[in-house]
Design a protein around this motif. Structure first.
Motif, short mmCIF file in Angstrom:
data_model
loop_
_atom_site.label_atom_id
_atom_site.label_comp_id
_atom_site.label_asym_id
_atom_site.label_seq_id
_atom_site.Cartn_x
_atom_site.Cartn_y
_atom_site.Cartn_z
N GLY A 7 0.88 -1.10 0.00
CA GLY A 7 -0.08 -0.01 -0.05
C GLY A 7 0.94 1.19 -0.02
N ILE A 13 2.59 1.50 -3.47
CA ILE A 13 1.61 1.95 -4.67
C ILE A 13 1.37 3.50 -4.12
CG2 ILE A 13 -0.72 1.53 -5.81
CD1 ILE A 13 -0.23 -1.46 -4.74
N GLY A 14 0.85 3.67 -3.22
CA GLY A 14 0.41 5.17 -3.00
C GLY A 14 1.46 5.84 -3.14
N LEU A 70 -0.05 9.49 -4.30
CA LEU A 70 -1.33 9.63 -3.67
C LEU A 70 -1.13 10.48 -2.26
CD1 LEU A 70 -3.00 6.10 -3.68
CD2 LEU A 70 -3.46 7.93 -5.22
N ALA A 111 -4.74 8.67 1.58
CA ALA A 111 -5.29 8.04 0.72
C ALA A 111 -4.21 6.67 0.60
CB ALA A 111 -5.39 8.50 -0.79
N THR A 112 -2.92 7.11 1.08
CA THR A 112 -1.93 6.06 1.04
C THR A 112 -2.21 4.99 2.29
OG1 THR A 112 -0.19 7.40 -0.21
CG2 THR A 112 0.71 5.50 1.08
N VAL A 124 -5.11 4.71 3.85
CA VAL A 124 -6.41 3.82 3.51
C VAL A 124 -5.94 2.88 2.60
CG1 VAL A 124 -8.51 4.00 2.22
CG2 VAL A 124 -7.82 5.99 3.95
N LEU A 125 -5.06 2.96 1.48
CA LEU A 125 -4.77 1.82 0.60
C LEU A 125 -3.87 0.74 1.52
CD1 LEU A 125 -4.63 0.68 -2.16
CD2 LEU A 125 -2.72 1.82 -2.51
N ALA A 126 -3.01 1.13 2.17
CA ALA A 126 -1.99 0.24 3.21
C ALA A 126 -3.00 -0.51 3.97
CB ALA A 126 -1.19 1.08 3.70
N ALA A 153 -6.28 -1.15 3.76
CA ALA A 153 -7.12 -1.95 3.32
C ALA A 153 -6.50 -3.34 2.62
CB ALA A 153 -7.70 -1.39 1.96
N LEU A 154 -5.21 -3.04 2.22
CA LEU A 154 -4.34 -4.13 1.88
C LEU A 154 -3.72 -5.10 2.76
CD1 LEU A 154 -2.38 -2.46 -1.31
CD2 LEU A 154 -4.29 -4.20 -1.50
#
Length: 179
Positions: A57, A60-61, A66, A70-71, A73-75, A77-78
Motif C-alpha cells: 500500500g 503503490i500510494g 497519492l 489515501a496511501t 487507507v490503501l495500506a 485495506a491491503l
C-alpha cells in the motif's frame, strides 16, 4: 519377547496420541492457556500479512503520488486483505469451506490487524517526513520497519489477552492440529 514388542507400539501410539495435543487446547468452552510465545506467534502471523499489505500500500500510494491519507487507507485495506488471506490459507488447508474460513479469519484477526494498523500508521504519520520521503529514501524504510516493530511489540499483549479469553487466534487452534 516378540509378543511384548507387539504390545508396546499400541500403548506408545495411544500415549503419543495424548501428548500430541497441546496442553492448553480447549475441549469445550475453556479458553486456552495464553503464553507470551503463543501471543507472539499470533502477532507475528498477523504482522506478516499486515506487513505485506502495508508495504504494498505504501509503495503503490507513494509511487502513484497519492496523498498521505489515501496511501494510509490503501495500506490499511491491503493489510486486512493479506492478513485475512494468510489466516484463510491455513484454515482452508484444514478442510473448511471458503465461507467458514472467512468467518474464522474475521474472528481471529480483525482486532489484531486493527490495533496493528492504527499503531504502525500512527508511527508513519508522526515520523517527520516519513510519508513524503519516497521509496528510495532510507527514512521511509526505517520509519516503516520501526512502525511495524512498534506495532508488533504493542499488539502482542492484546493478542495474549484475546487468546486467554478464547478469542482472536484461539479460534484457530481447533483447526491447527499439525502446527
Amino acid at each position: 519377547m516378540d509378543h511384548s514388542s507387539h504390545h508396546h507400539p499400541a500403548t506408545e501410539h495411544d500415549h503419543a496420541h495424548h501428548t500430541a495435543e497441546p496442553a492448553g487446547r480447549p475441549h469445550s468452552s475453556t479458553p486456552p492457556v495464553a503464553t507470551w510465545g503463543m501471543a507472539a506467534q499470533a502477532t507475528l502471523h498477523c504482522l506478516t500479512g499486515c506487513a505485506i499489505g502495508e508495504v504494498l500500500g505504501m509503495v503503490i500510494g507513494t509511487a502513484a503520488g497519492l496523498s498521505n491519507i489515501a496511501t494510509v487507507v490503501l495500506a490499511v485495506a491491503l493489510a486486512f486483505v493479506f492478513g485475512y488471506a494468510l489466516t484463510m490459507r491455513g484454515v482452508l488447508r484444514a478442510g473448511l469451506d471458503f465461507r467458514a474460513a472467512l468467518k474464522v479469519a474475521l474472528a481471529a484477526d480483525t482486532i489484531s490487524i486493527a490495533v496493528m494498523e492504527i499503531l504502525d500508521n500512527a508511527v508513519m504519520l508522526t515520523v517527520p517526513g516519513a510519508m513524503d520521503a519516497g521509496l528510495s529514501s532510507w527514512l521511509f524504510w526505517v520509519a516503516l520497519a520501526g512502525a511495524l516493530l512498534v506495532a508488533f511489540v504493542l499488539t502482542t499483549p492484546v493478542n495474549k489477552w484475546l487468546i486467554s479469553r478464547g478469542k482472536g487466534h484461539a479460534v484457530m487452534h481447533q483447526y491447527h492440529h499439525g502446527h
